[in-house]
Structure formats: C-alpha cells, structure tokens
Design a protein around this motif. Structure first.
Motif: not given
Lengths: 557, 306
Positions: A10-12, A16, A18-19, A22
């Motif tokens: 998972t990366y955001q 930002s 929102f990711p 996911q």
C-alpha cells in the motif's frame, strides 16, 4: 523463485489524500511478459515505480508492505543494485532524455555505472544494430521524431542491462508505425533474451497478442489477473471494464462463446462458421452512417505553403470541409495535416491560394479575429493551462473572446463533467481531465468550427468514448469538427468524412466507410475482421456486434 | 522548430576545437567586455566574436541574437540619454512643464552606445557558447571537476531550444484563445504575455520532475563515473590556446596602461592612436580561429594536422 514479488503493498504519495496503491499482491516469474491495463490514475505508474524502487527511495510517502526482486527486498537494495535490476521507461520520451546526441544519451547510464570504455563502446554498437539506431547515432536527440526518441530512451535503458524491463505506456505518444516498431522490439527482447517485461498500456489492440499475462488495475488495486486474453476480455465485458480491444469486444458483446484476440484469430473463427456468408442478404438491416451535408463551411483553394526552413508542407491543395459533421484528416507524419489545420484557424497564411472560413478570407484576418468562431485544441492541452483553478481557466477564455454567457459556462461545465473539479488546479488533473478543461476553454465561445490535433493521444478507451460522445453532441448542436488523428478506431467510430493526406496533398476525401473500409493500413480492426466476409462495409464496434448477433440468431434458426 | 539556437555539429575548425578551448574563448570575451570601457576595444571584441560565429557558419543566428540585443540596447541608450546629467555637450533640450527641462547630452548618448556594445559582446559570447560547445563533450570534460555543475550547465543548454519551442507553441494556442499580443500599450502587451509565461513555467517544472526521475533511474550520482567521450587535445587547440593567452597578456597590458579605459564624462576623451593599436592586435589574436578556419576549409592538409 519469482523475479518480482509484491507483498501486500500500500502506498500513498506525500502530497496526496488517497492511496495510489492498495494491498497489492503480485508474483511475476522470470521471462514473463505482463501487460498492465487500467485507466488514467489507476495506479499503473505507481506500481512500476514501486517495482523499480523509485517508490519509496525517490518518492516520499506512506508505504506498507514490500517489493522483492529476486527474493531481495527493494528497500534493502542500494541505488546501483536497483538500477541494474529493474529499468523503467516513461511515456514521455522528450522529458526523459538528458543528453544532446543519441550516442551520449545511450552511454549516459553506462557512464554513471562506471563501466569501462571497451564495454560501453561494444554495447553501444550492439544496441545501435538491435534498435536500428546506427544512422541516428550522431544526431541530436532534439531532432528525432517521437518514435525515434522512445527507441533511444529504450536503448539507454537496455545499455545498463537490467533484468526487468518496466515500460510505462511506451507507445502512447508515438504514431502507429513507430508504436508497432517499439512493440516488436520489446517482444523480440522478451523472447530472445528472456528479460522480464511489465508493460502498462491503454491501447490494448496493439499489444494484447504480445503478452503472456494480463493484469487489470483500478483505483490502485488489482481487479483482475489473467493468463490468457480471452478470459480477460470476457471478464472485462462482464464487469463493464473498458479495457478490451475492438476484436474481442465485438465477440464478447455479441455473446459469442469463443473470444479471439487478434484479427487473424477472429477471421478464422468467422470463416469456420459455415452459414456466415448467408447473412449477406440482410446487409440492409445494418445501421447506416448518416449522409453528409453538402454545405461547406471551409474552402481551401489551390493552397501551397513552404515553411521558412524550406520544407514544402502543402502543395496546391483543394479541400472542402462539410458543415455540421466530423471530418478526420489522416496520413503519415509530415503529410501536412497539422499545417492544414493551422491554415483554417489562420495561424499560418497560405503562400499561394486562398482559405475561406465561414465566408471570410483568412489572409486578411488575425488569429484573434477568427478565435471566437474557430476553436483550436492543439496536441498538448497543457499549453492552455496556467491559472490556479479550472473555473478561472474557463472564464479566462470567455473574457478574452468576449463571447459566451455565464449560463453557457455552467452548461458546458456540466456537459464536460468538470463540476467536481472546478476549484482544482488544472495541472493536478489527469490527462483526460486536462484535455476536457482545455476543450471547455475553447468551447466557451461557442465556436462554429472546432479543430482538434491528435485529441486521443494518451487517452484510455473510456476517455476516448467520452470525447467521441462530446463531439457527437457538438455536431448535433451545429458545430463542425475537423480533427487530425492516427487513431483509426476512433475515426471509424466517430468521423463522418475522412481526408487522406500524403506529401502535402489531399489524396482522397469521402465518407469514412469509403476511405477506411478495406484499406491496407487505415482500416480499423473491426473492418479488417469482416472485410471480404460480408458485402457491406463494417466499421464500428456497434455494426460488428449487430452483424454477429444477427448471424447467431440465424444459426440458431 | 528552430533548433538553430542550439549546438549542432558542423564540420569546420571551430566545431573541432576542444570544448575547453571554446569555453575559454567565450569566457575571455565575457570577462574583457566587462573590464574594457573603451569603445574601440569593445568593438574589437565584438568583431572577433562575430568572426568566430560567422566562420562557424552562424551569420544568420548571430544576426538574430543581435536583433534581440538591439531592443535592450535601445532601452539602455534612451534611459541613459535622458537620465544621466553628467555630460556637458547638450544635444537636445525638452521643456516638460514650466521650470522643468529634460536635457540629453552627447556624452550620455556615446556612453549609452558604449554600454550597448558591451551588451552585444556579452550576448555574442553566449551565442558562441550555445552554438559551438557540444554539451555532451562539455559534460565529459567538466564532469571530472564537478559532475553536478556540469550536468546543470549541459541540461540548461539543452533546455533553451526546448523553451523556445514551448514559447512558439504556447503563444499560438493563447492567440487561439483570444489573447492579443499586438496591443499598442506596452503595459497591456506585457500583461498579455502572462498566460505564455505561466504555461511555460508550469510545463518546465513538470518536465524537470520527469527529467530528475529519469536521471535517478539511470544511476545518476553513482561513483566512480566513467566517460565514453575521449577528448584529445589537437595541435589546433594548442595554437588557439597560445593566441588567446597572448591576447590575454595584451589585454592586461592595455588595461594596466589604461589604453582600454575611456572616460565619457564630463566631455568625451580624445582617442590616442597608441590606444587603437593594441585593440587591433587583440582583434587579430582573438579572431585567429576564424582565420585558421578559412585555411582549414581551403587546404585539406591543414585539416588533418589541426
């Protein structure tokens, strides 16, 4: 052992809310060719960045989970190891080139790695031969075409001999011929050297047959993972996902039990159907394209134009633009399509001949005088965008052109689906959204003629369909559209008339079906599928589905 | 697309010089044009620089650079003419309102012309740098001393033509949006360029982000770094080096003796013939590559030896 393993990633991005990715779980075996499909903002680029280690080493943000390359966590690899393991090619070739000459560009990565001179020279020579760059070696990168630039960028990446090749829409900015060349090279590399390839792409008709595996992404998640294309096509149709090329789309929408991937497979399937040719008697039942108006809004008479540096762009051209229709200009790069478009808006004045736009001779008019009647959307929508919000951007044109009511502005915003982005910075939006903002800034003056230069470049199927519907709506409201495009599928679906240009001349002009149908190069895939098997020209997906469904009904009878 | 503003290899003596030598020539012109104040010396620098550009095959581009500098020169001359009160020989006197006059002096005009000459030399040396220095070779050479600085320099050289192209394209589309660039009022005209500058700035920033990521992906910053470009010093490079360094000695001497200094105020200084001779020597020494280039094109033997 998997060459790539993505474990619950998972990366955001730092800026930002929102990711971008996911809970991604993925394993790719060495030597696999994986096609990554998904719309703008679906997370394809972020996943490629995570695999090559740019996330999190270059891009800051919140990260959970891990990516393993040959069983080693990417986070534990140093810069050199990461570069040697996975190389990433971006879609914009121009911006990723850093050196002046082709040879220096290819050598740049090798120099950074500290390779000995002998090895660098040998690899340069080999790559020149493999990617057909020998003759361009001493050229300036700035002088190359988009396709050549992308080949140079690919060569520069391969020079570092990565084990994994990550390609982010490598053909989205190039013409179909160059795209074909690049894809052939990539396929050959995968087959001959066993290099693992993950390619993100939106125009699947070009590359569906090349891959071994198909992954569909949406909202930062993997929505589907398929070992063969027909399963993906069937799944995509069932789930209302737009990432299906025309041939499988026709069969899937018609509810056919087998889904072919290529035109060849599709034709074999159609030939195998014994009663297929019997439907010829029902040709009149097929949807017929509407007749084109005989009123002409633009007339170009014997126009010649030579650029100041000496290249002849137009030679004694005669061209008439039918009113209230979509006309497409097709032809190779350098055929004179954009030059013709610029003559209509008055950006270029003819050396000889006359251009009449809505009864006015452009020789005596400034661009600004024509701007309220003729809207022009160039290849790069970003060139229009400089204000902090979408609303201001649209209002700016209204003020400058002195036309268009506030009420029209609101309607336009609704029609182009920009309501939720009104207070956003246009530069923060996706490619398709940016284009719609630029389009809105032009349409606000309610022009009678709309000129579009390569409007579908870099767009996914959804965005193209949206644009096509917008154009249809405009034509119904009395607007005339003239567009330049290499996108034969889009032209087949939405253009009423087509003009084929070559070497500064209009070679042929007529209804879309007449020009595209049966064409060796310009025919859309659906037409290639049915060509020769059925008497009437079948151009659009809708016509293809209609025909197949009719056949299926008759077969059952 | 007008790529004449950037480096493109041509087969002549100037283009075959070592990038360090061309860089030395450009720096030399730039430094001395800032130090000299004598119009004859500034003219000799401009002439020598121009000869190099013409012999390298860039007469037309040099003309375009000069055309650009003429606008700025006109601004300098006008401002100096009406706002400098140090001159004594009145050229023009305008009564603005009762008791207030605007005086333009002959000395102020000449000073403005001298400054314009200086600006032209500076711009011409920049033209020589962008047109005749291969950015890749420069990176290979300067990279030994500082890769980051060299890369910034080479990227800048590459970006200039890209920005010229951006400017052309963005101006076109903004015209199509109804932006008028031909206002009579200078204020309105400057204001109309805001959309162009805004778009250019934002596009450049976005481009720089992609370029930075591309540099990262291609191992930029790893050490040790090697170079594929082999730069060898040829006899022609030594010849130009000697002539340029001799020129530097003459320039230092001229400055020390104050031959290259000139005072415009309160009255124009008389010009001594002794002052002119070193200026001619400087012209000959700094323009030597242009003279060799003439022979280089005429005699193949010279080509293979230099």
């Amino acid at each position: 052992m998997a060459a790539i393993k993505v474990d619950n990633l998972t990366y955001q991005y730092a800026n930002s809310s929102f990711p971008a990715l996911q809970s991604i779980n993925l394993e790719v075996q060495a030597g696999e060719f994986v096609l990554l499909a998904g719309g703008s903002g679906s997370g394809k680029t972020s996943l490629l960045r995570a695999i090559n280690g740019a996330i999190p080493h270059y891009y800051a943000g919140f990260i959970k989970g891990e990516v393993y390359l040959d069983n080693q966590a990417v986070s534990s690899l140093d810069h050199r190891q990461r570069v040697q393991t996975a190389g990433l090619l971006h879609q914009d070739a121009e911006s990723q080139l850093v050196m002046n000459s082709v040879a220096a560009e290819i050598a740049f990565g090798m120099e950074n790695m500290g390779m000995p001179l002998k090895i660098m020279r040998r690899r340069l020579t080999e790559l020149n031969s493999a990617l057909n760059l020998t003759r361009d070696n001493h050229k300036r990168t700035a002088d190359l075409s988009a396709g050549q630039k992308q080949r140079v960028a690919l060569a520069a990446l391969l020079a570092m001999q990565p084990k994994i090749l990550l390609l982010d829409e490598p053909t989205s900015q190039v013409d179909p011929v160059a795209a074909e060349e690049i894809l052939t090279i990539i396929r050959r590399l995968n087959e001959d050297t066993g290099i693992t390839v993950i390619m993100a792409e939106q125009r699947l008709e070009r590359c569906l047959h090349l891959a071994d595996r198909f992954i569909v992404m949406e909202n930062g998640q993997i929505k589907g993972d398929f070992k063969n294309a027909d399963n993906m096509a069937r799944w995509a149709i069932e789930n209302n996902c737009p990432f299906v090329p025309p041939v499988p789309r026709v069969f899937a929408l018609a509810g056919h039990p087998s889904i072919p991937v290529t035109v060849k497979e599709g034709r074999q399937l159609l030939r195998g159907l014994r009663t297929f040719t019997n439907v010829a008697e029902h040709k009149d039942d097929l949807s017929v394209i509407k007749p084109i108006s005989s009123d002409y809004i633009v007339e170009i008479n014997k126009v010649s134009y030579t650029y100041p540096h000496g290249s002849k762009a137009l030679r004694q051209i005669d061209f008439k633009l039918p009113a209230q229709a979509v006309t497409a200009l097709i032809g190779d790069n350098g055929a004179g399509k954009t030059t013709l478009l610029k003559h209509v808006i008055g950006l270029i004045k003819p050396d000889r001949g006359k251009v009449t736009v809505i009864g006015r001779d452009t020789r005596y008019l400034d661009v600004e005088d024509l701007a309220s009647d003729v809207g022009y959307l160039s290849q790069q929508p970003d060139d229009y965008l400089f204000l902090p919000t979408v609303r201001e951007e649209i209002s700016f044109s209204r003020r400058k052109l002195g036309r268009g009511e506030a009420e029209t502005e609101e309607q336009l915003i609704h029609r182009l689906g920009l309501l939720e982005y009104l207070e956003c910075n246009p530069r923060d939006l996706s490619t398709g959204q940016r284009q719609r903002v630029a389009l809105a800034s032009i349409l606000i003056s309610q022009p009678e003629i709309l000129l579009l230069d390569e409007p579908t470049r870099g767009m996914d199927y959804n965005l193209k369909a949206e644009l096509g519907e917008i154009l249809k709506g405009l034509v119904q409201n009395g607007v005339t559209v003239l567009l330049v495009s290499h996108d034969n599928e889009f032209i087949a679906e939405y253009a009423d008339e087509v003009a084929l240009m070559a070497a500064g001349e209009v070679i042929a002009q007529g209804p879309t079906s007449e020009i595209l149908s049966g064409s060796l190069y310009y025919a859309p895939q659906v037409n290639r599928l049915f060509n020769g098997l059925y008497e009437q020209e079948v151009l659009t997906i809708g016509q293809g589905v209609e025909l197949l469904q009719k056949y299926r009904v008759r077969s059952k009878e | 697309m007008n790529w004449d503003y950037s480096y493109q290899y041509r087969d002549n003596f100037i283009y075959n010089l070592h990038p360090g030598i061309v860089l030395l020539l450009c720096t030399n012109f730039l430094i001395w044009c800032l130090i000299f104040s004598h119009p004859f010396y500034l003219a000799s620098l401009l002439l020598a620089n121009g000869m190099l550009l013409i012999s390298a095959g860039h007469l037309k581009t040099w003309y375009l650079y000069l055309k650009f500098s003429l606008f700025m020169s006109a601004v300098i001359i006008v401002i100096n003419l009406f706002f400098s009160s140090a001159g004594t020989t009145t050229l023009l006197e305008l009564t603005l309102w009762e008791g207030n006059t605007l005086k333009a002096s002959w000395e102020a005009l000449m000073y403005g012309l001298g400054m314009s000459l200086r600006l032209m030399v500076a711009i011409s040396s920049f033209a020589l740098f962008t047109l005749a220095v291969d950015p890749d070779q420069l990176l290979a050479w300067v990279g030994r001393f500082g890769t980051r600085t060299a890369l910034v320099a080479t990227s800048s050289l590459r970006i200039i033509p890209m920005m010229i192209e951006d400017y052309r394209r963005i101006t076109e589309v903004q015209k199509c949006r109804g932006v008028r660039f031909n206002h009579r009022s200078i204020k309105k005209r400057i204001k109309s360029y805001w959309p162009v500058m805004g778009s250019m700035l934002l596009s450049s920033l976005e481009r720089s982000m992609i370029m930075a990521e591309s540099l990262y992906n291609r191992g930029y910053g790893l050490k040790p770094r090697t170079n594929m470009q082999l730069l060898r010093w040829q006899s022609g490079d030594y010849l130009v080096l000697i002539s340029t360094l001799t020129g530097v000695v003459v320039a230092v001497l001229a400055q020390w003796q104050q031959w290259s200094s000139y005072s415009y105020y309160p009255v124009l200084e008389q010009v001594d013939s002794m002052e002119i001779l070193p200026a001619l020597v400087l012209l000959l020494l700094f323009a030597l590559p242009a003279i060799i280039n003439w022979g280089w094109e005429k005699w193949p033997q010279l080509r293979s030896t230099t």
